[in-house]
Write a protein that holds these residues in place. Structure first.
Motif, short mmCIF file in Angstrom:
data_model
loop_
_atom_site.label_atom_id
_atom_site.label_comp_id
_atom_site.label_asym_id
_atom_site.label_seq_id
_atom_site.Cartn_x
_atom_site.Cartn_y
_atom_site.Cartn_z
N GLY A 143 57.60 76.88 10.05
CA GLY A 143 57.11 75.58 9.60
C GLY A 143 56.58 75.54 8.20
N LEU A 144 55.63 76.44 7.87
CA LEU A 144 54.94 76.32 6.60
C LEU A 144 55.83 76.72 5.42
N GLN A 145 56.57 77.83 5.55
CA GLN A 145 57.42 78.27 4.44
C GLN A 145 58.54 77.27 4.15
N PRO A 146 59.27 76.74 5.17
CA PRO A 146 60.26 75.70 4.85
C PRO A 146 59.64 74.46 4.22
N LEU A 147 58.41 74.12 4.61
CA LEU A 147 57.75 72.97 4.01
C LEU A 147 57.46 73.22 2.54
N LEU A 148 56.96 74.41 2.21
CA LEU A 148 56.70 74.73 0.81
C LEU A 148 57.97 74.81 -0.01
N ILE A 172 62.06 70.98 4.68
CA ILE A 172 61.76 70.03 5.74
C ILE A 172 60.63 69.13 5.28
N THR A 173 60.43 68.06 6.00
CA THR A 173 59.35 67.12 5.67
C THR A 173 58.08 67.50 6.42
N GLU A 174 56.98 66.81 6.07
CA GLU A 174 55.72 67.07 6.74
C GLU A 174 55.79 66.74 8.22
N GLU A 175 56.51 65.66 8.58
CA GLU A 175 56.63 65.29 9.98
C GLU A 175 57.37 66.35 10.79
N GLN A 176 58.34 67.02 10.17
CA GLN A 176 59.05 68.09 10.86
C GLN A 176 58.25 69.39 10.88
N ALA A 177 57.41 69.61 9.86
CA ALA A 177 56.68 70.88 9.76
C ALA A 177 55.53 70.97 10.75
N VAL A 178 54.84 69.87 10.99
CA VAL A 178 53.66 69.91 11.86
C VAL A 178 53.99 70.40 13.27
N PRO A 179 55.02 69.87 13.96
CA PRO A 179 55.34 70.42 15.29
C PRO A 179 55.78 71.87 15.25
N ARG A 180 56.48 72.27 14.19
CA ARG A 180 56.93 73.67 14.10
C ARG A 180 55.75 74.61 13.89
N ILE A 181 54.76 74.19 13.12
CA ILE A 181 53.58 75.03 12.91
C ILE A 181 52.75 75.11 14.18
N ALA A 182 52.67 74.02 14.92
CA ALA A 182 51.83 73.98 16.12
C ALA A 182 52.47 74.64 17.33
#
Length: 274
Positions: free
Chosen positions: A125-130, A134-144
Motif C-alpha cells: 500500500g504505502l510504497q505504491p502510493l508514494l 495507486i490513489t489514496e482510496e486504493q492505498a488505505v485498504p491495502r495498508i489496513a
C-alpha cells in the motif's frame, strides 16, 4: 531484504526526529494553502487542487496525532507492556526497571513481532502510493489489510461474535438475516474492541502464571519468619533478594521474552505471508 525490513524503523525514527519541525512547517503550509484557496476562483481547477492538498494535509496531521493510540489498539504492544508490568509487581520492585525501560522493551518486542505486517503494509500500500501507482482510496485498504489479518488471527471468535451481536442489535438488524448469511467478516468497529479484550485476557492469564512462583517464595519466607518469632520484620524485605536471584538463575528475561514472541511469531508470519 535487510534494507526493506529496516524501512519501518527508519520511518518511525524520522517521524520522531522530524515531528516538531513538521508540525511547525505543517502549520505554515496550512496557512499558505488556506490563503491560496481563498484567492483562487471558485470552481476552478486550481481551487480543486488546493482543496485536495489541504484535505491531505489535515489527514496527515490527524494520522500523526492518532499514531500512539493506533499502536496500542492494533499491535501486540498491549500484551507485552501489561505482562512486563505484572512481572515487576510480582517481584516486589516498585520502580525497577523504570517505566521508560519497560515501555521501550515492549515497543521493540512489538516491532519484532509486527515486522512482517509492517512490510506487507509498506509493499502493498504505502510504497505504491508514494510511487503514484495507486490513489489514496486504493492505498488505505491495502495498508489496513495486513493489520486486519493479524488482529483477526489473534482474536477469539467468541469476542468477535460478542461485538457483532451487540452491533447487530444496536442497528436493529434481524437475527434471521444473519443466520441465513452465516458468519461475516468483522468490521473495524467489532474487530478493534474484540482484539483489545482478547489481548487483555491473554496478558492477565500470563501474569497469573508469572505471579505464582513469587507468591510461593513470599509464603515460604513469611512462614520461616513466623516460626523464628520475627513478627515485626516485613517478609517482603527478606523475600525480595531471593525473588531477584531466583529470576536471574532461571534466566527469566530470556524465558519471558522467548515465550511472548513465540506466542505471536507463527501467526504473525502467516499473516505476513498471506
Amino acid at each position: 531484504m535487510r534494507q526493506r525490513a529496516s524501512l519501518p524503523f527508519l520511518a518511525a525514527g524520522l517521524l520522531v526526529i522530524a515531528g516538531p519541525v513538521a508540525a511547525q512547517q505543517g502549520g505554515d503550509l496550512l496557512g499558505a494553502l488556506s490563503g491560496a484557496l481563498g484567492d483562487a476562483p471558485a470552481g476552478s481547477d486550481a481551487a480543486a487542487s488546493l482543496s485536495g492538498r489541504l484535505l491531505q494535509l489535515i489527514a496527515l496531521i490527524t494520522v500523526l496525532s492518532l499514531a500512539p493510540g493506533l499502536l496500542i489498539v492494533t499491535t501486540s504492544f498491549t500484551r507485552f507492556v501489561i505482562v512486563l508490568s505484572i512481572l515487576r509487581s510480582a517481584m516486589g520492585l516498585n520502580q525497577t526497571p523504570p517505566n521508560i525501560v519497560l515501555t521501550a522493551m515492549a515497543l521493540f518486542l512489538t516491532f519484532f513481532v509486527m515486522q512482517p505486517v509492517f512490510e506487507d503494509a509498506w509493499e502493498d500500500g504505502l510504497q505504491p502510493l508514494l510511487d503514484n501507482a495507486i490513489t489514496e482510496e486504493q492505498a488505505v485498504p491495502r495498508i489496513a489489510e495486513p493489520f486486519r489479518r493479524f488482529m483477526t488471527a489473534n482474536t477469539r471468535p467468541r469476542d468477535i461474535a460478542l461485538f457483532q451481536d451487540i452491533a447487530a442489535r444496536s442497528s436493529g438488524e434481524a437475527g434471521q438475516e444473519e443466520e441465513e448469511a452465516g458468519p461475516q467478516e468483522p468490521g473495524w468497529r467489532e474487530l478493534v474492541p474484540a482484539f483489545m479484550i482478547s489481548e487483555l485476557r491473554r496478558a492477565f492469564s500470563i501474569g497469573f502464571l508469572i505471579y505464582l512462583p513469587f507468591v510461593a517464595i513470599d509464603l515460604i519466607v513469611a512462614s520461616i519468619l513466623m516460626a523464628a518469632g520475627m513478627m515485626m520484620l516485613p517478609p517482603v524485605l527478606i523475600s525480595l533478594p531471593f525473588k531477584v536471584i531466583f529470576f536471574v538463575l532461571i534466566d527469566g528475561w530470556y524465558m519471558l521474552a522467548g515465550s511472548l514472541l513465540e506466542s505471536y511469531l507463527p501467526i504473525a508470519g502467516a499473516a505476513g505471508a498471506g
